[in-house]
Design a protein around this motif. Structure first.
Motif, PDB file in Angstrom:
ATOM      1  N   ARG A 120      -0.833   5.269   6.013  1.00  0.00           N
ATOM      2  CA  ARG A 120      -1.954   6.097   6.457  1.00  0.00           C
ATOM      3  C   ARG A 120      -1.684   6.596   7.873  1.00  0.00           C
ATOM      4  O   ARG A 120      -0.976   5.966   8.640  1.00  0.00           O
ATOM      5  CB  ARG A 120      -3.243   5.296   6.410  1.00  0.00           C
ATOM      6  N   GLU A 150      -8.611   8.033  10.681  1.00  0.00           N
ATOM      7  CA  GLU A 150      -7.686   7.469   9.708  1.00  0.00           C
ATOM      8  C   GLU A 150      -7.660   8.413   8.512  1.00  0.00           C
ATOM      9  O   GLU A 150      -8.688   8.697   7.910  1.00  0.00           O
ATOM     10  CB  GLU A 150      -8.126   6.077   9.281  1.00  0.00           C
ATOM     11  N   GLU A 151      -6.452   8.911   8.220  1.00  0.00           N
ATOM     12  CA  GLU A 151      -6.300   9.848   7.105  1.00  0.00           C
ATOM     13  C   GLU A 151      -5.257   9.296   6.148  1.00  0.00           C
ATOM     14  O   GLU A 151      -4.241   8.749   6.572  1.00  0.00           O
ATOM     15  CB  GLU A 151      -5.870  11.222   7.624  1.00  0.00           C
ATOM     16  N   GLY A 152      -5.530   9.426   4.862  1.00  0.00           N
ATOM     17  CA  GLY A 152      -4.606   8.917   3.857  1.00  0.00           C
ATOM     18  C   GLY A 152      -4.593   9.798   2.625  1.00  0.00           C
ATOM     19  O   GLY A 152      -5.204  10.880   2.599  1.00  0.00           O
ATOM     20  N   ASP A 154      -4.930   9.122  -1.657  1.00  0.00           N
ATOM     21  CA  ASP A 154      -5.125   8.203  -2.780  1.00  0.00           C
ATOM     22  C   ASP A 154      -4.296   8.727  -3.950  1.00  0.00           C
ATOM     23  O   ASP A 154      -4.657   9.730  -4.582  1.00  0.00           O
ATOM     24  CB  ASP A 154      -6.614   8.153  -3.138  1.00  0.00           C
ATOM     25  N   TYR A 160      -7.020  13.482  -0.726  1.00  0.00           N
ATOM     26  CA  TYR A 160      -6.855  13.065   0.665  1.00  0.00           C
ATOM     27  C   TYR A 160      -8.132  12.340   1.079  1.00  0.00           C
ATOM     28  O   TYR A 160      -9.229  12.721   0.659  1.00  0.00           O
ATOM     29  CB  TYR A 160      -6.643  14.278   1.576  1.00  0.00           C
ATOM     30  N   THR A 161      -7.984  11.307   1.900  1.00  0.00           N
ATOM     31  CA  THR A 161      -9.145  10.573   2.407  1.00  0.00           C
ATOM     32  C   THR A 161      -9.175  10.697   3.924  1.00  0.00           C
ATOM     33  O   THR A 161      -8.132  10.811   4.571  1.00  0.00           O
ATOM     34  CB  THR A 161      -9.080   9.091   2.006  1.00  0.00           C
TER      35      THR A 161
END
Length: 186
Positions: A120, A150-152, A154, A160-161
């Motif tokens: 992340r 915080e970017e991620g 899934d 994108y989160t």
């Protein structure tokens, strides 16, 4: 996928839409600050759940030859659409991203990027300044909006989160939003 998201070709925007499951602004007594900030497409007073969201990131070459990414985020509340814009460039000497917040920019922040062990992207704010027409003034630490992003991505759900938190040691939460989005075809 995050590497792909941030590898922005010049003049070919990354466009995405999604849903912010939660958006929280700060205390009600801060409404005058939010009124000014909202006019410059920065922070805003609304809070909500399941708010439709869109983002557009566009990379362009400045006259100096420096690359700049324009961040245009829109939050579509039931009665009003709010924006949170920024212009970002890289300072290769100091190894920070220079973040000018709002349109026109009233605030500046250094951003420090790291990658977590699970892949992340973690972004934290650093030095901040108040932007006036001909001068930038340091913001005292006690008045800074401390940012953690915080970017991620899934992989199972192919989304994108994002989780953004802006907090001040005296005033508490200034803004928080958390949600997800998917890239749109151009």
């Amino acid at each position: 996928m995050l590497q792909q998201r941030y590898a922005l070709p010049i003049d070919q925007p990354f466009i995405a839409t999604g849903l912010m499951q939660k958006i929280d602004s700060g205390a009600a007594w801060m409404r005058p600050f939010y009124a000014v900030a909202a006019r410059t497409k920065f922070l805003f007073p609304e809070s909500g759940e399941n708010v439709p969201f869109s983002i557009r990131n566009t990379c362009k070459v400045l006259p100096s030859g420096e690359l700049e990414v324009l961040w245009e985020r829109s939050f579509n509340f039931e009665k009003k659409t709010r924006h949170f814009n920024a212009r970002m460039t890289i300072d290769p000497v100091r190894k920070v991203v220079k973040d000018y917040l709002g349109s026109p920019s009233l605030f500046y922040s250094d951003l420090h990027f790291t990658v977590t062990t699970d892949g992340r992207l973690l972004i934290r704010s650093g030095i901040q300044r108040f932007i006036l027409p001909k001068v930038e003034l340091p913001i005292p630490k006690v008045l800074e909006g401390r940012v953690i992003v915080e970017e991620g991505f899934d992989d199972k759900r192919q989304v994108y989160t994002i989780h953004v938190s802006i907090h001040n040691p005296l005033f508490g939460r200034l803004m928080m939003y958390a949600g997800e989005f998917t890239q749109q075809s151009i």
